[in-house]
Design an enzyme around this catalytic site. Sequence first.
Site, PDB file in Angstrom:
ATOM      1  N   GLY A  17       0.708   8.652   7.178  1.00 25.96           N
ATOM      2  CA  GLY A  17       0.808   8.283   8.581  1.00 25.96           C
ATOM      3  C   GLY A  17      -0.517   8.408   9.305  1.00 25.96           C
ATOM      4  O   GLY A  17      -0.914   7.515  10.073  1.00 25.96           O
ATOM      5  N   ASP A  74      -6.930  17.109  12.207  1.00 24.97           N
ATOM      6  CA  ASP A  74      -5.925  18.164  12.129  1.00 24.97           C
ATOM      7  C   ASP A  74      -5.183  18.141  13.454  1.00 24.97           C
ATOM      8  O   ASP A  74      -5.801  18.186  14.521  1.00 24.97           O
ATOM      9  CB  ASP A  74      -6.533  19.548  11.873  1.00 24.97           C
ATOM     10  CG  ASP A  74      -5.463  20.510  11.380  1.00 24.97           C
ATOM     11  OD1 ASP A  74      -4.939  20.289  10.270  1.00 24.97           O
ATOM     12  OD2 ASP A  74      -5.130  21.471  12.104  1.00 24.97           O
ATOM     13  N   PHE A 163       5.635   8.737  12.737  1.00 25.68           N
ATOM     14  CA  PHE A 163       5.880   9.654  11.631  1.00 25.68           C
ATOM     15  C   PHE A 163       5.967  11.071  12.171  1.00 25.68           C
ATOM     16  O   PHE A 163       5.699  11.321  13.348  1.00 25.68           O
ATOM     17  CB  PHE A 163       4.785   9.538  10.567  1.00 25.68           C
ATOM     18  CG  PHE A 163       3.406   9.940  11.046  1.00 25.68           C
ATOM     19  CD1 PHE A 163       2.892  11.194  10.757  1.00 25.68           C
ATOM     20  CD2 PHE A 163       2.616   9.058  11.780  1.00 25.68           C
ATOM     21  CE1 PHE A 163       1.627  11.571  11.195  1.00 25.68           C
ATOM     22  CE2 PHE A 163       1.349   9.415  12.211  1.00 25.68           C
ATOM     23  CZ  PHE A 163       0.859  10.680  11.921  1.00 25.68           C
ATOM     24  N   GLY A 164       6.335  11.998  11.317  1.00 23.66           N
ATOM     25  CA  GLY A 164       6.388  13.404  11.720  1.00 23.66           C
ATOM     26  C   GLY A 164       7.369  13.653  12.847  1.00 23.66           C
ATOM     27  O   GLY A 164       8.532  13.234  12.811  1.00 23.66           O
TER      28      GLY A 164
END
Length: 214
Positions: A17, A74, A163-164
């Site tokens: 993603g 991140d 996503f996620g």
Amino acid sequence: MRKLDTRTIVVASHNAGKIREIADLIGPFGFSAKSAAELNFVEPDETGTTFEENAAIKALASAKAAGLPALSDDSGLVIDALDGAPGVYTANWAETADGTRDFVMAMARVEQALAEKGALTPEARTARFVSVLCLAWPDGHTEMFRGEVEGFIAPAPRGTAGFGYDPIFQPKGYDTTFGEMSAEEKHGWKPGDAEALSHRARAFKIFVETCLEG
């Protein structure tokens, strides 16, 4: 600040993603890029306690392995009622016993934690997505770019895009979650656009203004 004088870089990620979103963002700039996953680089252990530390770990590992500048991300979901959790452990909350990641389970875990705190109204469910991009060179030099977007945790997942945790994050000022937005709506940004919506696009905008322009 060090300028990026090449358009050949490594996208330091194994997350499909993230790779897709970063590819969308860097596309207009004519980059030749391959991901750490494509290059079969070993995924480094993310042992940092901040987004910046983990971003640097990933970018430096790919830069040194490839001998090229590498761009990492991140990112995570920071929820006020949970004292900032899951934060840098956002991906960990989705880990299963067999080592895979189940974000349906992770979103249910978030909802359970909020319910235990009695956080039932939007005002009690404030949150933000944070993204830190790190551009690293093989000689160890790094530049960091941080983007954040405020919002709240929706009462139930909505949408299947992204996503996620996208289906439970509703950005401030919008009636839809990230999971209900097209890629263009969520992270579409190009030179000349005054604003960017997603945390990753906001960090990328700063990267462009810092390392590519001027």
